[in-house]
Design an enzyme around this catalytic site. Structure first.
Site, PDB file in Angstrom:
ATOM      1  N   GLY A  33       7.004   6.831  -4.060  1.00 36.07           N
ATOM      2  CA  GLY A  33       5.926   5.612  -4.356  1.00 36.07           C
ATOM      3  C   GLY A  33       5.730   5.063  -3.246  1.00 36.07           C
ATOM      4  N   ASN A  34       5.202   3.724  -3.486  1.00 36.82           N
ATOM      5  CA  ASN A  34       4.590   3.026  -2.045  1.00 36.82           C
ATOM      6  C   ASN A  34       5.218   1.298  -2.757  1.00 36.82           C
ATOM      7  OD1 ASN A  34       2.071   2.203  -3.614  1.00 36.82           O
ATOM      8  ND2 ASN A  34       1.963   3.881  -4.243  1.00 36.82           N
ATOM      9  N   ARG A  35       4.635   0.736  -2.181  1.00 36.05           N
ATOM     10  CA  ARG A  35       4.807  -0.684  -1.836  1.00 36.05           C
ATOM     11  C   ARG A  35       3.763  -1.174  -2.201  1.00 36.05           C
ATOM     12  NH1 ARG A  35       9.549  -1.195   0.561  1.00 36.05           N
ATOM     13  NH2 ARG A  35      10.223  -0.224   2.348  1.00 36.05           N
ATOM     14  N   SER A  36       2.870  -1.569  -3.400  1.00 35.46           N
ATOM     15  CA  SER A  36       1.927  -2.269  -3.913  1.00 35.46           C
ATOM     16  C   SER A  36       2.490  -2.692  -4.799  1.00 35.46           C
ATOM     17  CB  SER A  36       0.879  -0.785  -4.505  1.00 35.46           C
ATOM     18  OG  SER A  36       0.276  -1.798  -5.217  1.00 35.46           O
TER      19      SER A  36
END
Ligand code: CTP
Ligand code: CA
Length: 229
Positions: A33-36
């Protein structure tokens, strides 16, 4: 400002906004995943609804954000799910905004059972490239639809933020690219600006520092003149 003070310039317009990050499954319990946070996309959806648009928000993973008032929210997980939702929702839209942080890659293989630790060295994770949803939406768009992309850029040895933004706008083929300047070189790179608003027509507007709501209003202000009458 009070809602009554806002322009109703998007009355009768259908808009689709993507927000948040995608999650790319490795097995039933794990993902890349990513930190958006999704905050910018939510602000764009909220401001569009306040200005009279009929808004669909296609949301990946986000921080704990309340659904914006008067906005239809469609939830997705992976980039492939986001792509399918965006194609389905954007068909009749006047404006499509890709503010989501789409994972560039996904695990090549999805394990149907939980990957066990075992007693051997772990296998490397092989990746596959995700489709470029923005490029696909540009290619598939009906006549008159305005397509907007977002980019976060730093300068590097090959060019500054504006250079990378221009190149990305050309590569994506969208009508408008909102370029956020990020990283340590921020102040030096863009002086007082938080980034640039670049149009396919070659207009380049510096974006001043401000809140995500403020940026959302600036983006809708720039979209207005591109809408068919
Ligand atoms: N985007 C997309 N599909 C992807 C990747 C990105 O639709 N698979 C969209 C994003 O939502 C954003 C724009 O493309 O609106 C730019 O994303 P960005 O990650 O900056 O572009 P990339 O082409 O992935 O380039 P980079 O190598 O800089 O990550
Ligand atoms: Ca990317």
């Amino acid at each position: 400002a009070a809602p009554s003070a806002l322009p109703r310039d998007l009355e009768g317009r259908r808009v689709v906004v993507s927000a948040g990050g995608t999650r790319e499954a490795l097995d039933p319990v794990r993902y890349l995943g990513n930190r958006s946070s999704g905050k910018q996309g939510y602000a764009l959806a909220r401001v569009a609804a306040q200005r009279g648009a009929e808004v669909t928000l296609v949301a990946g993973h986000t921080a704990d954000l309340a659904d914006p008032a008067g906005v239809r929210v469609v939830r997705v997980g992976s980039a492939i799910e986001l792509r399918d939702a965006m194609h389905a929702e954007s068909r009749e839209a006047d404006v499509v905004v890709m503010a989501a942080a789409v994972a560039d890659f996904r695990p090549l293989a999805l394990s149907s059972s939980k990957i066990k630790k075992g007693d051997r060295e772990p296998e490397p994770i092989r990746l596959a490239v995700n489709p470029d949803i923005l490029v696909e939406l540009v290619k598939a768009r009906p006549t008159g639809q305005v397509v907007v992309g977002f980019a976060a850029e730093t300068g590097d040895e090959t060019g500054d933020v504006l250079h990378h933004g221009r190149a990305k706008l050309a590569r994506k083929g969208c009508d408008l690219l909102v370029v956020n300047a990020v990283g340590d070189g921020l102040a030096f790179e863009v002086e007082d600006n938080a980034g640039w608003l670049l149009t396919a027509g070659g207009d380049e507007h510096p974006i001043p520092h401000g809140s995500k709501s403020r940026l959302a209003a600036t983006v809708w202000d720039a979209i207005g003149p591109l809408l068919r009458t």
